[in-house]
Write a protein that holds these residues in place. Structure first.
Motif, PDB file in Angstrom:
ATOM      1  N   LYS A  61      -6.933  28.880   0.000  1.00  0.00           N
ATOM      2  CA  LYS A  61      -6.579  29.446  -1.293  1.00  0.00           C
ATOM      3  C   LYS A  61      -6.764  30.958  -1.243  1.00  0.00           C
ATOM      4  O   LYS A  61      -7.803  31.448  -0.858  1.00  0.00           O
ATOM      5  N   GLY A  62      -5.728  31.667  -1.661  1.00  0.00           N
ATOM      6  CA  GLY A  62      -5.877  33.107  -1.846  1.00  0.00           C
ATOM      7  C   GLY A  62      -5.730  33.934  -0.594  1.00  0.00           C
ATOM      8  O   GLY A  62      -5.809  35.163  -0.661  1.00  0.00           O
ATOM      9  N   SER A  63      -5.530  33.341   0.565  1.00  0.00           N
ATOM     10  CA  SER A  63      -5.416  34.117   1.790  1.00  0.00           C
ATOM     11  C   SER A  63      -4.002  34.668   1.934  1.00  0.00           C
ATOM     12  O   SER A  63      -3.093  34.322   1.177  1.00  0.00           O
ATOM     13  N   ILE A  64      -3.835  35.589   2.893  1.00  0.00           N
ATOM     14  CA  ILE A  64      -2.521  36.132   3.220  1.00  0.00           C
ATOM     15  C   ILE A  64      -2.302  35.997   4.721  1.00  0.00           C
ATOM     16  O   ILE A  64      -3.256  35.820   5.486  1.00  0.00           O
ATOM     17  N   THR A  65      -1.051  36.080   5.151  1.00  0.00           N
ATOM     18  CA  THR A  65      -0.763  35.963   6.579  1.00  0.00           C
ATOM     19  C   THR A  65      -1.032  37.291   7.285  1.00  0.00           C
ATOM     20  O   THR A  65      -1.137  38.352   6.647  1.00  0.00           O
ATOM     21  N   PHE A  66      -1.105  37.224   8.603  1.00  0.00           N
ATOM     22  CA  PHE A  66      -1.334  38.421   9.416  1.00  0.00           C
ATOM     23  C   PHE A  66      -0.204  39.441   9.195  1.00  0.00           C
ATOM     24  O   PHE A  66      -0.445  40.638   9.034  1.00  0.00           O
ATOM     25  N   ASP A  67       1.038  38.957   9.172  1.00  0.00           N
ATOM     26  CA  ASP A  67       2.178  39.854   8.944  1.00  0.00           C
ATOM     27  C   ASP A  67       2.109  40.514   7.570  1.00  0.00           C
ATOM     28  O   ASP A  67       2.411  41.704   7.422  1.00  0.00           O
ATOM     29  N   GLY A  93      -8.432  26.632  17.061  1.00  0.00           N
ATOM     30  CA  GLY A  93      -7.253  26.964  16.268  1.00  0.00           C
ATOM     31  C   GLY A  93      -7.326  28.303  15.564  1.00  0.00           C
ATOM     32  O   GLY A  93      -6.390  28.707  14.877  1.00  0.00           O
ATOM     33  N   ILE A  94      -8.454  29.027  15.723  1.00  0.00           N
ATOM     34  CA  ILE A  94      -8.616  30.353  15.113  1.00  0.00           C
ATOM     35  C   ILE A  94      -8.431  31.415  16.191  1.00  0.00           C
ATOM     36  O   ILE A  94      -9.144  31.427  17.198  1.00  0.00           O
ATOM     37  N   LYS A  95      -7.473  32.296  15.970  1.00  0.00           N
ATOM     38  CA  LYS A  95      -7.176  33.360  16.926  1.00  0.00           C
ATOM     39  C   LYS A  95      -7.780  34.663  16.427  1.00  0.00           C
ATOM     40  O   LYS A  95      -7.733  34.971  15.237  1.00  0.00           O
ATOM     41  N   THR A  96      -8.354  35.442  17.339  1.00  0.00           N
ATOM     42  CA  THR A  96      -8.942  36.733  16.999  1.00  0.00           C
ATOM     43  C   THR A  96      -8.205  37.826  17.745  1.00  0.00           C
ATOM     44  O   THR A  96      -8.171  37.826  18.978  1.00  0.00           O
ATOM     45  N   TYR A 107      -9.258  47.584  13.974  1.00  0.00           N
ATOM     46  CA  TYR A 107      -9.440  46.455  13.060  1.00  0.00           C
ATOM     47  C   TYR A 107      -9.368  45.160  13.869  1.00  0.00           C
ATOM     48  O   TYR A 107      -8.706  45.092  14.906  1.00  0.00           O
ATOM     49  N   ILE A 108     -10.078  44.151  13.398  1.00  0.00           N
ATOM     50  CA  ILE A 108     -10.099  42.845  14.050  1.00  0.00           C
ATOM     51  C   ILE A 108      -9.744  41.796  12.997  1.00  0.00           C
ATOM     52  O   ILE A 108     -10.289  41.808  11.892  1.00  0.00           O
ATOM     53  N   VAL A 109      -8.822  40.919  13.337  1.00  0.00           N
ATOM     54  CA  VAL A 109      -8.373  39.886  12.392  1.00  0.00           C
ATOM     55  C   VAL A 109      -8.577  38.503  12.997  1.00  0.00           C
ATOM     56  O   VAL A 109      -8.152  38.245  14.124  1.00  0.00           O
ATOM     57  N   GLN A 110      -9.234  37.642  12.257  1.00  0.00           N
ATOM     58  CA  GLN A 110      -9.353  36.225  12.614  1.00  0.00           C
ATOM     59  C   GLN A 110      -8.387  35.449  11.730  1.00  0.00           C
ATOM     60  O   GLN A 110      -8.462  35.545  10.498  1.00  0.00           O
ATOM     61  N   TYR A 111      -7.479  34.688  12.347  1.00  0.00           N
ATOM     62  CA  TYR A 111      -6.490  33.977  11.550  1.00  0.00           C
ATOM     63  C   TYR A 111      -6.144  32.635  12.200  1.00  0.00           C
ATOM     64  O   TYR A 111      -6.348  32.428  13.393  1.00  0.00           O
ATOM     65  N   ASN A 112      -5.607  31.756  11.378  1.00  0.00           N
ATOM     66  CA  ASN A 112      -5.240  30.417  11.820  1.00  0.00           C
ATOM     67  C   ASN A 112      -3.953  30.486  12.638  1.00  0.00           C
ATOM     68  O   ASN A 112      -2.952  31.031  12.186  1.00  0.00           O
TER      69      ASN A 112
END
Length: 203
Positions: A61-67, A93-96, A107-112
């Motif tokens: 809920k409330g998240s946004i995509t990397f793009d 399944g989590i990519k960093t 910046y570092i992003v952890q995303y599904n």
């Protein structure tokens, strides 16, 4: 003839009792079956409702995509956030990924991996040098403010200012966390660089 009449009179009550017993047993069985059906229906509804609740709780809920993150940032600051990233790790399944935010910062992003929805964004920013004359924080408040605008565009300006004051005015505390909307911001002090983690609370 009288014996026949007497026999019939004796049989009438017995027949009435037998018929009443049969009727009562039939009603009882019907009631039992109906009760069982009703119980099954109730149980089915409860199971279905429980299943729906579990599914809703597991949805992000409330998240946004990397793009979306990159696009929103670059709308505010054109082409400042690098689209070229380096993959640090992939786990469960989590990519960093790590990218550049200007020359000295990153910046570092952890995303599904499945849907690219972000779990955490981290900023690794440099403190200003004394000769730069930027004060203690330099452009750090500016960058953190942009991050808040990107992740939570619905935040009011006064709420954003309160979050920034809480995070930046606690330099002597090892770890400071603040949350106003759907994102928890955490600053780790005690390093020669500024580290901030922004984690979607309902991911």
């Amino acid at each position: 003839m009288q014996q026949v009449k007497l026999t019939q009179r004796k049989l009438y009550p017995i027949l009435v009792i037998v018929i009443a017993t049969i009727l009562l047993a039939a009603c009882s069985d019907n009631s039992s079956v109906q009760s069982t059906v009703e119980n099954q229906e109730v149980a089915t509804i409860e199971i279905e409702e429980g299943t729906n609740e579990v599914q809703e709780e597991t949805l992000p809920k409330g998240s946004i995509t990397f793009d979306e993150f990159i696009n929103r940032w670059n709308e505010i600051e054109p082409e400042r956030l690098s689209r070229e990233t380096e993959t640090i790790s992939v786990e469960n399944g989590i990519k960093t990924d790590m990218g550049h935010l200007g020359i000295p910062d990153s910046y570092i992003v952890q995303y599904n991996q499945k849907d690219s929805l972000i779990k955490t964004v981290s900023l690794n920013l440099s403190f200003p040098l004394p000769e730069d004359g930027g004060g203690l924080w330099g452009n750090i408040p500016y960058n953190v403010g942009i991050l808040m605008d990107v992740l939570e565009p619905e935040l009011k300006e006064e709420d954003k200012e309160e979050l920034l004051n809480t995070l930046l005015n606690s330099r002597m505390i090892p770890e400071v966390s603040a949350r106003w909307g759907n994102v928890t911001y955490t600053v780790e002090n005690g390093d020669d660089r500024f580290w901030l983690d922004a984690t979607f609370s309902q991911y």
